[in-house]
Write a protein that holds these residues in place. Structure first.
Motif, PDB file in Angstrom:
ATOM      1  N   ALA A 461      32.780  53.166  40.707  1.00  0.00           N
ATOM      2  CA  ALA A 461      33.339  52.895  42.039  1.00  0.00           C
ATOM      3  C   ALA A 461      33.084  54.082  42.941  1.00  0.00           C
ATOM      4  N   ASN A 495      36.666  44.639  34.965  1.00  0.00           N
ATOM      5  CA  ASN A 495      35.950  44.187  36.164  1.00  0.00           C
ATOM      6  C   ASN A 495      36.456  42.787  36.513  1.00  0.00           C
ATOM      7  N   GLU A 497      36.361  39.548  39.717  1.00  0.00           N
ATOM      8  CA  GLU A 497      35.761  39.096  40.973  1.00  0.00           C
ATOM      9  C   GLU A 497      36.884  38.474  41.829  1.00  0.00           C
ATOM     10  N   LEU A 506      42.292  40.606  50.218  1.00  0.00           N
ATOM     11  CA  LEU A 506      41.195  41.552  49.985  1.00  0.00           C
ATOM     12  C   LEU A 506      39.882  40.866  50.328  1.00  0.00           C
ATOM     13  N   ASN A 510      33.378  42.112  44.068  1.00  0.00           N
ATOM     14  CA  ASN A 510      33.678  42.640  42.729  1.00  0.00           C
ATOM     15  C   ASN A 510      34.623  43.830  42.844  1.00  0.00           C
ATOM     16  N   TYR A 511      35.613  43.774  41.989  1.00  0.00           N
ATOM     17  CA  TYR A 511      36.623  44.826  42.005  1.00  0.00           C
ATOM     18  C   TYR A 511      36.877  45.326  40.583  1.00  0.00           C
ATOM     19  N   GLN A 513      40.040  46.221  38.327  1.00  0.00           N
ATOM     20  CA  GLN A 513      41.495  46.094  38.271  1.00  0.00           C
ATOM     21  C   GLN A 513      42.026  47.079  37.236  1.00  0.00           C
ATOM     22  N   GLY A 559      41.296  49.281  48.912  1.00  0.00           N
ATOM     23  CA  GLY A 559      41.816  48.595  47.738  1.00  0.00           C
ATOM     24  C   GLY A 559      43.224  48.078  47.979  1.00  0.00           C
ATOM     25  N   TYR A 576      43.588  47.577  42.633  1.00  0.00           N
ATOM     26  CA  TYR A 576      42.277  46.928  42.815  1.00  0.00           C
ATOM     27  C   TYR A 576      41.412  47.849  43.656  1.00  0.00           C
ATOM     28  N   LEU A 577      40.248  48.203  43.084  1.00  0.00           N
ATOM     29  CA  LEU A 577      39.320  49.070  43.817  1.00  0.00           C
ATOM     30  C   LEU A 577      37.951  48.406  43.877  1.00  0.00           C
ATOM     31  N   PRO A 578      37.295  48.483  45.051  1.00  0.00           N
ATOM     32  CA  PRO A 578      35.964  47.859  45.140  1.00  0.00           C
ATOM     33  C   PRO A 578      35.005  48.495  44.129  1.00  0.00           C
ATOM     34  N   ALA A 579      34.333  47.618  43.367  1.00  0.00           N
ATOM     35  CA  ALA A 579      33.404  48.119  42.350  1.00  0.00           C
ATOM     36  C   ALA A 579      32.036  48.346  42.981  1.00  0.00           C
TER      37      ALA A 579
END
Lengths: 724, 93
Positions: A461, A495, A497, A506, A510-511, A513, A559, A576-579
């Protein structure tokens, strides 16, 4: 002479005197007709006495008749009757005339218009004021129906009262008159039913109220404007009389006190406006008494708490002023107050934030200085380790010192993370390592066990590793503090979606978790909503800032952080962070041996001991080292070396030089001198953007303080290998 | 008895009745009691002039003329009071 003659002569004398008085008197005693009748009576009396006197004295005689047989004796009472009759008739007529004049006088003395009307509003009589009011001539008005010069006259009501009520009945109404000149005026009428000679009549007294109505309308409009203004003012306003009874309360005051206008009016202020001092919680001094005593605008207290009717408390700032009438008398007090609960809290929070910022700056400074010291310590230890054999006791001791210094390095890293704020400096980061390192570090020394279930294929990330580490650390510490008796923390990462129109709002994509679960007591649903509020804490130990900082960090990374908890069943945080689809660059591998080479290296640092240890470490690798204490000296040395034909092969520069030119500025100058300059930036502020994106600033490498021999070796090896 | 004496008495009686009937109106005449007393003697003289023919002639005749004389004097007094002594306006002016 007989007695009859004497008596008649006496009577004659009386009659002469009477006539004489009448003749020579003022003659004003009676009106003309009565005077004539009285004159006739006196003349008859005089004649009667005269004739009788002459007859009885024998001076005259009527043949065949006795002296007593003259008819004047009979005429005498007739004269009396005539006098009385004329008097009666004339006084009756006079009375009638008097009454009529009196009636006209009364009618015309009224400044209000008076109309005497029949059942069809035909005007039978009127006064002068009626003429003035309507502008019509009196003769025009007589027999004119009032309905002809009025608008919207309620004839049915008029007739109803006229026909069905008795004499003396009175009612009032308002009419709109159309005057002879076309003007319109409003009149207030008092209609009284009466009768004259058995004829029913209505006496209407009309008063022009056009001016009064206009004034009333102006006053009403002014009052409405004032009321609207008072009601619209953003501050609470209460007015009282001097007996402290509430006379007015505006909408804001209604909301703050919980008392409605109707309920509050007439009540004592102390009942409606309950104020206490914030610190002592003692009731405040009576504000009305205080204002009346000062007779000037008075501030009632800085720390005043208003307790509303339903028990809510508001911190208010308030002031009071006397209400003074036109005679200069104080007739009441107006209190103006404002709810400052939110601004007070904001101010307190701002103070806390300022304190934290100061603390952050202090922590950053300490970390920087510590890193410098640790650089010296670790550098010297690594040099000593080279000089000793691994099996030697000294070598082992040095290992211990190195470990302790490494722990100190971790601590300074925490300090730097704490001190950091603002925009995250994102780099492609492997979250698995970051999560495990942060959690492990946070639970050091704790009786809480931590389990990791991290997906081996977890995507990288674009994050600020320091900030995300801090967020995870804060949540883990929060969980740890929630379980003082010990427990278990499970950290999962996978991972996922996220689709469009998701509950968390959001962006789809793809995030990663990250789930952090504890086995603590959990949180009630009411408190759950406030969990991320600054300074909200359910624990005695916590500051209430950890989770709000975590929320802030995650949101800065685009996120989301959510929480789920039930009392007795633990708490779970979901991050949750953007992957990123990219993989983090693998650090360039080195063989682990100390790099050796030939060449000239310039080290710039403000600290003597850093320069000293750098000389030793780099010399140990076979390089020739020169040092500078700031950017200006480094540039000067670099230029001289180039001019002398002995240029430096690399430059290692400290990022920040207190009171002098740092590496960031110096590299610009060096690049200007030599566009192929090979420079490495070095700093204890490992979170500085220059350290993250050193290439953007013209550096070829970066080395974080504190560094050891190995790190310096790796940095130089990478630098020179790239060049080859 | 002369006819005119009887007529005089009847007229006097009618006047007396008329005065009593409108007493409240005549009271507006200044010093009306004195004027009324004056008329009473006129009335008395008329009455005595009739009754003297039936009994006590000398006395009633004396009283008749005496009353007549008194009425003349009272009339003079009333006129003086109304026209000379007082400057007051009487009602009805």
């Amino acid at each position: 002479m007989n007695f009859v003659t004497v008596f008649e002569l006496v009577g004659l004398a009386g009659a002469i005197f009477a006539f004489g008085y009448f003749w020579v008197g003022t003659r004003r005693a009676f009106i003309r007709n009565i005077r004539i009748a009285l004159g006739i009576l006196l003349a008859v009396s005089l004649s009667k006495y005269l004739v009788n006197s002459l007859e009885w004295s024998g001076l005259i005689s009527h043949p065949g008749l006795a002296p007593s047989e003259n008819y004047l004796d009979a005429i005498w009472p007739i004269a009396w009757f005539f006098f009385f009759l004329v008097f009666l008739m004339d006084t009756g007529e006079q009375d009638l005339r008097t009454n009529r004049e009196r009636y006209q006088m009364i009618l015309n003395s009224s400044r209000d218009a008076i109309f005497i009307m029949d059942g069809n509003t035909n005007i039978l009589d009127l006064n002068q004021a009626a003429v003035s009011l309507t502008g019509y001539y009196a003769q025009e008005l007589k027999n004119m129906a009032m309905t002809r010069f009025t608008e919207h006259f309620d004839l049915n009501t008029y007739r109803h009262y006229f026909n069905h009520k008795n004499d003396g009945f009175s009612y009032t109404n308002e009419i709109r008159m159309r005057c002879a000149d076309g003007k319109h005026l409003e009149a207030e009428c008092c209609n009284t039913l009466g009768s004259i000679n058995g004829r029913k009549l209505m006496c209407t007294v009309a008063r022009d109220i056009t001016e009064r109505r206009h004034t009333e309308n102006l006053l009403a409009a002014e009052k409405e404007r004032l009321d609207t203004t008072l009601y619209s003012i953003g501050d609470g306003i209460i007015t009282t009389d001097i007996e402290e009874r509430v006379t007015l309360i505006n909408r804001v005051a209604e909301n703050l006190t919980g008392w409605s206008q109707d309920a509050a009016r007439g009540r004592y202020l102390s009942e409606v406006f309950q104020v206490i001092e914030a610190s002592s919680r003692e009731p405040c001094e009576n504000p009305v008494a205080k204002v009346i005593e000062n007779n000037a605008i008075t501030t009632l207290g800085d720390q005043t708490v208003l307790i509303s009717k339903n028990g809510l408390e508001y911190t208010i700032s308030d002031s009071g002023a006397p209400i003074i009438d036109r005679n200069g008398r104080t007739i009441g007090v107006v209190l103006v107050f404002r709810d400052i609960t939110t601004s007070q809290k904001s101010r307190e929070e701002m103070l806390k934030i300022e304190k934290l910022e100061s603390l952050g700056v202090l922590a950053g400074g300490i970390a920087h200085d510590f890193n410098n010291l640790l650089t010296s310590m670790l550098g010297n230890v690594s040099l000593l380790k080279i000089e000793t054999q691994p099996e030697e006791k000294t070598h082992k001791r040095l290992d211990e010192i190195e470990k302790a210094a490494q722990r100190a390095t971790d601590l300074t890293q925490q300090l730097l993370t704490f001190s950091k704020g603002g925009k995250p400096i994102k780099t492609l980061t492997n979250l698995r390592e970051l999560i495990s390192e942060s959690a492990t570090f946070s639970l050091r020394g704790s009786n809480v066990k931590c389990e990791f279930h991290l997906d081996p294929s977890l995507k990288a990330a674009e994050v600020d590793a320091g900030q995300i580490g801090q967020a995870i650390s804060n949540i883990v510490i929060n969980a740890d503090q929630a379980m003082p008796e010990g427990g278990r923390i499970r950290i999962l990462a996978r991972n996922i979606e996220i689709k469009a129109n998701n509950e968390m709002i959001l962006e789809p994509g793809n995030y990663i978790q990250i789930t952090i679960q504890d086995t603590g007591p959990g949180v009630e649903i009411e408190k759950l909503k406030k969990l991320f509020d600054p300074y909200f804490t359910t624990k005695q130990k916590g500051s209430g800032l950890g989770l709000s900082v975590a929320l802030s960090i995650i949101e800065k990374h685009n996120g989301k952080i959510t929480v789920d908890s039930k009392p007795g069943r633990g708490t779970s945080f979901f991050i949750y962070l953007p992957a990123s689809e990219k993989s983090p660059d693998k650090p360039e591998e080195t063989d682990g041996k100390i790099y050796t080479g030939r060449g000239r290296i310039l080290v710039m640092d403000d600290e003597d001991f850093i320069r000293d240890i750098s000389i030793h470490m780099i010399s140990e690798m076979g390089f020739e080292v020169e040092t500078a204490k700031d950017g200006e000296e480094a540039i000067s040395l670099y230029r001289q070396a180039m001019e002398a034909g002995r240029p430096f092969d690399a430059v290692i520069m400290d990022l920040t030089i207190p009171g002098g030119m740092g590496g960031k500025e110096a590299i610009k100058e060096l690049t200007a001198i030599d566009k192929n300059v090979k420079a490495i930036v070095s700093s204890g502020y490992s979170n500085d953007p220059v350290m993250a994106d050193f290439q953007l600033y013209g550096f070829k490498g970066a080395i974080k303080k504190p560094y050891m021999m190995q790190e310096m070796s790796e940095a130089l090896e990478i630098l020179f290998r790239k060049e080859r | 008895m002369a006819v005119h004496e009887f007529i005089s008495l009847i007229i006097s009686c009618l006047v007396m009745g008329f005065v009593f009937l409108q007493w409240h109106q005549f009271k507006r005449i200044q010093n009306f009691s004195l004027l009324f007393l004056c008329f009473v003697f006129v009335f008395a003289a008329s009455a005595f002039s009739v009754f003297e023919h039936f009994y006590l002639y000398p006395s009633l005749n004396f009283l008749q003329h005496f009353a007549s004389a008194l009425s003349g004097i009272l009339l003079a007094i009333w006129c003086r009071l109304v026209y000379v002594d007082t400057k007051k306006d009487t009602p009805g002016q």
